[in-house]
Scaffold this active site. Sequence first.
Site, PDB file in Angstrom:
ATOM      1  N   ARG A 127       0.796  -1.232   0.000  1.00  0.00           N
ATOM      2  CA  ARG A 127       0.000   0.000   0.000  1.00  0.00           C
ATOM      3  C   ARG A 127       0.833   1.289   0.000  1.00  0.00           C
ATOM      4  NH1 ARG A 127      -2.168  -4.107   2.528  1.00  0.00           N
ATOM      5  NH2 ARG A 127      -4.255  -4.745   1.841  1.00  0.00           N
ATOM      6  N   ILE A 175       4.801 -13.698   2.419  1.00  0.00           N
ATOM      7  CA  ILE A 175       4.884 -15.028   1.777  1.00  0.00           C
ATOM      8  C   ILE A 175       6.316 -15.332   1.344  1.00  0.00           C
ATOM      9  CG2 ILE A 175       2.495 -14.884   0.926  1.00  0.00           C
ATOM     10  CD1 ILE A 175       3.728 -14.204  -1.885  1.00  0.00           C
ATOM     11  N   HIS A 178      -0.412 -15.728   5.680  1.00  0.00           N
ATOM     12  CA  HIS A 178      -0.895 -15.600   4.299  1.00  0.00           C
ATOM     13  C   HIS A 178      -0.198 -16.581   3.371  1.00  0.00           C
ATOM     14  CE1 HIS A 178      -2.374 -11.266   5.305  1.00  0.00           C
ATOM     15  NE2 HIS A 178      -3.090 -12.214   5.865  1.00  0.00           N
ATOM     16  N   CYS A 200      -2.075 -28.536  -6.670  1.00  0.00           N
ATOM     17  CA  CYS A 200      -2.942 -28.557  -7.850  1.00  0.00           C
ATOM     18  C   CYS A 200      -4.305 -27.968  -7.480  1.00  0.00           C
ATOM     19  CB  CYS A 200      -3.132 -30.001  -8.314  1.00  0.00           C
ATOM     20  SG  CYS A 200      -4.408 -30.154  -9.568  1.00  0.00           S
ATOM     21  N   SER A 226       0.743  -2.029   7.758  1.00  0.00           N
ATOM     22  CA  SER A 226      -0.265  -0.956   7.838  1.00  0.00           C
ATOM     23  C   SER A 226      -1.412  -1.375   8.750  1.00  0.00           C
ATOM     24  CB  SER A 226      -0.788  -0.642   6.430  1.00  0.00           C
ATOM     25  OG  SER A 226      -1.383  -1.835   5.883  1.00  0.00           O
ATOM     26  N   LEU A 237       6.970   2.911   8.989  1.00  0.00           N
ATOM     27  CA  LEU A 237       7.228   4.226   8.384  1.00  0.00           C
ATOM     28  C   LEU A 237       6.047   5.168   8.604  1.00  0.00           C
ATOM     29  CD1 LEU A 237       8.905   3.823   4.857  1.00  0.00           C
ATOM     30  CD2 LEU A 237       9.744   5.145   6.796  1.00  0.00           C
TER      31      LEU A 237
HETATM   32  N1  APR Z   1      10.579   0.476   7.384  1.00  0.00           N
HETATM   33  C1  APR Z   1       9.447   0.635   8.128  1.00  0.00           C
HETATM   34  N2  APR Z   1       8.198   0.564   7.599  1.00  0.00           N
HETATM   35  C2  APR Z   1       8.106   0.331   6.270  1.00  0.00           C
HETATM   36  C3  APR Z   1       9.241   0.157   5.439  1.00  0.00           C
HETATM   37  C4  APR Z   1      10.518   0.248   6.059  1.00  0.00           C
HETATM   38  N3  APR Z   1      11.656   0.099   5.353  1.00  0.00           N
HETATM   39  N4  APR Z   1       8.798  -0.048   4.162  1.00  0.00           N
HETATM   40  C5  APR Z   1       7.443   0.009   4.202  1.00  0.00           C
HETATM   41  N5  APR Z   1       7.032   0.233   5.452  1.00  0.00           N
HETATM   42  C6  APR Z   1       5.653   0.326   5.946  1.00  0.00           C
HETATM   43  C7  APR Z   1       4.721   1.096   5.041  1.00  0.00           C
HETATM   44  O1  APR Z   1       4.717   2.468   5.389  1.00  0.00           O
HETATM   45  C8  APR Z   1       3.367   0.443   5.336  1.00  0.00           C
HETATM   46  O2  APR Z   1       2.666   1.105   6.364  1.00  0.00           O
HETATM   47  O3  APR Z   1       5.153  -1.005   5.972  1.00  0.00           O
HETATM   48  C9  APR Z   1       3.733  -0.972   5.818  1.00  0.00           C
HETATM   49  C10 APR Z   1       3.347  -2.050   4.810  1.00  0.00           C
HETATM   50  O4  APR Z   1       1.949  -2.041   4.723  1.00  0.00           O
HETATM   51  P1  APR Z   1       1.234  -2.842   3.528  1.00  0.00           P
HETATM   52  O5  APR Z   1       1.887  -2.480   2.230  1.00  0.00           O
HETATM   53  O6  APR Z   1      -0.236  -2.630   3.699  1.00  0.00           O
HETATM   54  O7  APR Z   1       1.616  -4.361   3.798  1.00  0.00           O
HETATM   55  P2  APR Z   1       0.984  -5.322   4.911  1.00  0.00           P
HETATM   56  O8  APR Z   1       0.596  -4.569   6.131  1.00  0.00           O
HETATM   57  O9  APR Z   1       1.927  -6.437   5.062  1.00  0.00           O
HETATM   58  O10 APR Z   1      -0.340  -5.860   4.151  1.00  0.00           O
HETATM   59  C11 APR Z   1      -1.024  -6.932   4.768  1.00  0.00           C
HETATM   60  O11 APR Z   1      -2.375  -7.128   2.769  1.00  0.00           O
HETATM   61  O12 APR Z   1      -2.970  -7.483   0.577  1.00  0.00           O
HETATM   62  C12 APR Z   1      -2.602  -8.075   1.730  1.00  0.00           C
HETATM   63  O13 APR Z   1      -1.739 -10.229   1.624  1.00  0.00           O
HETATM   64  C13 APR Z   1      -1.357  -8.886   1.589  1.00  0.00           C
HETATM   65  O14 APR Z   1      -0.030  -9.673   3.445  1.00  0.00           O
HETATM   66  C14 APR Z   1      -0.542  -8.502   2.819  1.00  0.00           C
HETATM   67  C15 APR Z   1      -1.572  -7.828   3.699  1.00  0.00           C
HETATM   68 ZN    ZN Z   2      -3.870 -32.362 -10.033  1.00  0.00          ZN
END
Ligand code: APR
Ligand code: ZN
Length: 261
Positions: A39, A106, A122, A130, A198, A223
């Site tokens: 995101r 993952i 996840h 399959c 997030s 972050l």
């Molecule tokens: N240091 C600290 N925070 C970070 C860094 C970093 N280097 N890089 C990114 N972030 C923060 C971003 O600001 C964000 O708030 O990590 C967070 C990642 O949030 P998402 O992108 O929403 O990922 P996540 O929380 O893992 O999403 C959960 O959503 O779609 C599903 O299956 C997917 O497992 C995933 C789930």
């Molecule tokens: Zn099969």
Amino acid sequence: MARMNDPSESAISLIRTARRIVAFSGAGISTEAGIPDFRSPRGVYSNSDAVEWLSASGFRRDPAAFYRASMDLFSTIARAEPTDAHRLLVRLEEMGKVEAVVTQNIDGLHAAAGSSKVYELHGTWRTGRCSECGAFHNMLPLYDRILQGGTDAPACCLCSAPVRPDIVLFEELLPVEAWQGAVEAVGRCDLMLVLGSSLVVYPAAELPMMAVSAGAKLVIVNLEETSYDRAAAAVVHGRLGEFARAALAALSPAPPAPPAS
Ligand code: APR
Ligand code: ZN
């Protein structure tokens, strides 16, 4: 609320005094390994139809489109190495402080770093099954075949139906044993350490509040702000790599004093 120019002493001292930590990681723990999160502005979902191809119905409708859209991510994961934040959790485990690592990722980087009890809520990119007969498949050689143009969507070695990775797609339930293991660990922990999430995807995002309700303290290193910041005993807004290096330095035993001359 500490800022990252001085990594939050309260977060590190809570980690230092904790005895049963559950670490809860999201995609933010792997961005410094080169794997995009979902995101952030350049995350996976900045490609608008990503949610479509990451869904169970999308896979059923067009497995080749699923692989076309996800092979970049899988190739990036294949090249990725654990980060200092993954290594911090291994160090905490060596200090006997870690109850479990619960991850939404993952990419397998926690196990690759050496964490021994990892609940992958996840799923994982490494193995697959399959879509018809459920036969187990090791996905790595199948990804190679796709990259070499040998196939658009790998077929089951037993029944030729499309094979899919063991990742939880939208519209699917979480793996029961991972969820149960995570909930039990959260019920025992005295500190929930959220690293790079997030906290917007449920039911995974329920875990931090489950920990707080069970009496644990909450530390969030991310972050951006999250909606759980207010419930945290310490929040560090900044890069996980920086925080992890500061925490590793603070938690490592001081070098022995030089012998008196
Ligand atoms: N240091 C600290 N925070 C970070 C860094 C970093 N280097 N890089 C990114 N972030 C923060 C971003 O600001 C964000 O708030 O990590 C967070 C990642 O949030 P998402 O992108 O929403 O990922 P996540 O929380 O893992 O999403 C959960 O959503 O779609 C599903 O299956 C997917 O497992 C995933 C789930
Ligand atoms: Zn099969």
